[in-house]
Design an enzyme around this catalytic site. Structure first.
Site, mmCIF file in Angstrom:
data_model
loop_
_atom_site.group_PDB
_atom_site.id
_atom_site.type_symbol
_atom_site.label_atom_id
_atom_site.label_comp_id
_atom_site.label_asym_id
_atom_site.label_seq_id
_atom_site.Cartn_x
_atom_site.Cartn_y
_atom_site.Cartn_z
ATOM 1 N N ASP A 78 0.864 -1.184 0.000
ATOM 2 C CA ASP A 78 0.000 0.000 0.000
ATOM 3 C C ASP A 78 0.900 1.233 0.000
ATOM 4 O O ASP A 78 2.120 1.121 0.027
ATOM 5 C CB ASP A 78 -0.959 -0.027 1.191
ATOM 6 C CG ASP A 78 -0.224 -0.017 2.514
ATOM 7 O OD1 ASP A 78 1.009 0.182 2.509
ATOM 8 O OD2 ASP A 78 -0.866 -0.195 3.551
ATOM 9 N N SER A 79 0.306 2.409 -0.036
ATOM 10 C CA SER A 79 1.114 3.627 -0.133
ATOM 11 C C SER A 79 1.672 4.048 1.218
ATOM 12 O O SER A 79 2.576 4.862 1.293
ATOM 13 C CB SER A 79 0.259 4.766 -0.673
ATOM 14 O OG SER A 79 -0.734 5.100 0.292
ATOM 15 N N ASP A 135 -2.425 8.918 -1.444
ATOM 16 C CA ASP A 135 -3.661 9.668 -1.653
ATOM 17 C C ASP A 135 -4.052 10.381 -0.370
ATOM 18 O O ASP A 135 -3.569 10.034 0.705
ATOM 19 C CB ASP A 135 -4.778 8.714 -2.094
ATOM 20 C CG ASP A 135 -4.989 7.592 -1.092
ATOM 21 O OD1 ASP A 135 -3.991 7.114 -0.525
ATOM 22 O OD2 ASP A 135 -6.139 7.194 -0.848
ATOM 23 N N ASP A 259 -7.784 -6.871 -0.700
ATOM 24 C CA ASP A 259 -6.932 -7.167 0.456
ATOM 25 C C ASP A 259 -7.741 -6.833 1.695
ATOM 26 O O ASP A 259 -8.602 -5.943 1.653
ATOM 27 C CB ASP A 259 -5.643 -6.337 0.437
ATOM 28 C CG ASP A 259 -5.844 -4.950 1.017
ATOM 29 O OD1 ASP A 259 -5.734 -4.799 2.256
ATOM 30 O OD2 ASP A 259 -6.143 -4.016 0.257
ATOM 31 N N CYS A 312 -13.774 -27.815 3.678
ATOM 32 C CA CYS A 312 -12.408 -27.279 3.701
ATOM 33 C C CYS A 312 -11.359 -28.384 3.781
ATOM 34 O O CYS A 312 -11.538 -29.380 4.483
ATOM 35 C CB CYS A 312 -12.296 -26.351 4.902
ATOM 36 S SG CYS A 312 -10.743 -25.481 4.960
#
Ligand SMILES: [Zn+2]
Length: 365
Positions: A78-79, A135, A259, A312
């Site tokens: 991520d940023s 951002d 995510d 599962c």
């Protein structure tokens, strides 16, 4: 529509992909082999946390975060903006957001200025396969005018991020570069932001900000506006999304990358995701209630000698009973968190396989 996610080492992975959060280059309680065994292709690392904990030297020495954590699959970053904004824009937050960047004080004597350029520089050092522009987060309570300021700044910063990226790579040759659409609940601002970002040019657009409206409902309308404005060959990324049914709904709009901290965080808090069917084939994702939660301590009967989920095939469900898992949680043993995390990640990888099949693509394992 983009069909594959390509990583920097030349491998291709079918979409959609869910990336669990390996915030500090580790999915809590799991090692990299555990992640692979859940058939989870990739993970997300957090730029701000790695920048603060590791700096650049160690990552450079290892040639990127992939080698550092010895994980072969795609890694995205991520940023760093979301964590910093949460620190700075919180009630007692110390720091400031200006057109230059985000300044904050990790300690009394230390001031750090985090800029769009630094975010891209550091993500490129990490050698992640998808990087995200810095951002300016639109808070959910923002007025129209406040939201507009964040949108204008987001566009300016995105341009600087693109310019920094261009110093390293040609768009299309390096890691994916994703622009993030802000604007909160204001549809015209979301549209304006998405169109302006597409003019700058990216590999894809992300649904940024807080996706929950004032009534605590998921804001699907904003997600839809972004999808409508994105060019056809763009990746669509639901940042921080989400719960299984939210992912299903966004996937219908064309979102392919997700995510979220939820599956692993929930697992550590004793909340396991379970499909309400007895075979993968019978899971119907359009059914509102295709899954439920299993919380061992809330069960009347602790002594069941049956798996958590019959669908599962994870390490937990293949080998251990509900009774044994409940026991591990009761004595607060770390293996309870590990087994539950493994199970929830397999739940999400089955979800991705189902979505891949729903879209008509053959999912390659
Ligand atoms: Zn399982």
């Amino acid at each position: 529509m983009v069909k594959y996610f390509r990583s920097l080492n030349g491998k291709r992975y079918p979409l959609p992909i869910f990336f669990p959060d390996a915030t500090q280059a580790v999915v809590k309680t799991l090692d990299s082999l555990d992640i692979v065994n859940t058939q989870t292709p990739g993970v997300l690392v957090n730029t701000y946390h790695l920048y603060r904990e590791l700096g650049g030297g160690l990552i450079k020495k290892f040639g990127g975060v992939r080698k550092f954590m010895n994980f072969d699959g795609p890694i995205i970053s991520d940023s760093g903006g979301f964590q910093l904004m949460s620190l700075v824009k919180s009630k007692n937050g110390k720091g400031k957001v200006s057109d230059i960047g985000i300044s904050f004080y990790p300690s009394k004597k230390r001031k750090i200025l985090f800029t769009p350029e630094k975010s891209i520089d550091y993500q490129i050092k990490l050698k992640t396969d998808l990087i995200v522009v810095l951002d300016d987060f639109t808070p959910p309570t923002a007025s129209y005018d406040e939201a507009k300021v964040t949108v204008e700044r987001t566009i300016k910063w995105a341009k600087r991020c693109r310019e920094t990226y261009d110093k390293y790579y040609k768009l299309g040759d390096g890691p994916y570069l994703i622009g993030v659409v802000q604007g909160g609940k204001y549809g015209d601002l979301r549209k304006y932001c998405a169109v302006k970002l597409a003019e700058i040019g990216f590999d894809g657009l992300g649904y940024g900000g807080w996706p929950i409206d004032e009534n605590n409902n998921f804001d699907y309308r904003s997600a839809e506006i972004i999808a409508e404005c994105a060019p056809d060959d763009y990746l669509l990324y639901g940042l921080g999304v989400g719960k299984p049914h939210e992912i299903v709904n966004l996937h219908k709009m064309g979102y392919q990358i997700f995510d979220c901290v939820l599956p692993t965080r929930d697992a550590r808090h004793e909340r396991l995701y379970v499909y309400n069917e007895n075979s993968v084939k019978n899971i119907e994702l359009n059914d509102d209630k295709f899954y439920s939660y299993y919380v061992p301590s809330k069960q009347k009967n602790y002594l069941l000698n049956e798996p958590v989920s019959k669908v599962c095939d994870c390490l937990l469900c293949k080998n251990y009973s509900k009774a044994y898992l409940a026991h591990l949680f009761r004595i607060n043993d770390i293996s309870a968190m590990r087994l539950a995390s493994i199970h929830n990640l397999r739940f999400y990888s089955i979800l991705m396989e189902k979505l891949g099949r729903v879209a008509g693509d053959k999912y390659i394992k």
